[in-house]
Design a protein around this motif. Structure first.
Motif: not given
Length: 200
Positions: A39-43, A60-62
């Protein structure tokens, strides 16, 4: 609705090992820790809200969330911890409910470290507690993360004797892997039988 076995235990008790053994027997796992990451993945709206509240320094950078930095920000700040919980808990619960409803195995294992503390036992058909002596828990936590404050984490969790009072079944994870497998296989047969009874 699936037959739901809630799996819980203190930190370092070996919940993941036990859950993996059930998965090897073909049982679907719904793991609260995995869902909490999803639920906190990018997007996701979860990550967007965290960045808006705490700032982009927690990325983080990614583009992934720096979970360790977030933990540090909220661990000793009750207000921020409550804000984070108010954001994430509904997202996590909604996702878990969907996964539980869609599970296709004869029963589903719901792996939640704070199952009892969060009042989720009422949503389970059975509660399985993984138990280990506190000294062993401490050793396992420190083996995984040398910088972890095992005692502080354990102090925030339910006391061992209280947790055991909620258990319908207990796995003793103080022995070797062969012993653990035997206990899981015994419980698996029990749960298959209980789940079949529920479907009648």
């Amino acid at each position: 609705m699936s037959f739901v076995v809630g799996l819980t235990g203190g930190i370092g008790s070996g919940k993941s090992t036990v859950a993996d053994l059930f998965a090897e027997l073909g049982i679907v796992l719904v793991d609260a820790d995995l869902v909490a990451r999803e639920v906190v993945e990018p997007g996701t709206q979860g990550l967007a809200a965290i960045v808006e509240h705490f700032g982009a320094a927690l990325l983080q950078p990614d583009g992934q969330l720096d979970r360790a930095a977030l933990r540090q920000r909220v661990f000793n700040n009750e207000t921020e911890r409550q804000w984070l919980n108010a954001l994430l808990h509904p997202l996590i619960r909604s996702s878990m409910a969907e996964q539980l409803a869609n599970a296709k195995s004869p029963y589903v294992l719901w792996v939640v470290p704070l199952l009892i503390e969060n009042g989720l036992c009422k949503d389970c058909d059975q509660v399985l507690v993984v138990d280990a002596a506190p000294e062993l828990q401490r050793q396992r936590v420190l083996a995984r993360d040398k910088s972890a404050d095992a005692d502080a984490i354990m102090a925030r969790q339910l006391p061992r004797d209280e947790r055991l009072q909620y258990a319908d079944q207990v796995v003793d994870n103080g022995g070797n892997l062969a012993d653990l497998k035997a206990q899981v296989q015994f419980l698996h047969r029990q749960y298959l039988s209980m789940a079949a009874q529920k479907r009648l």
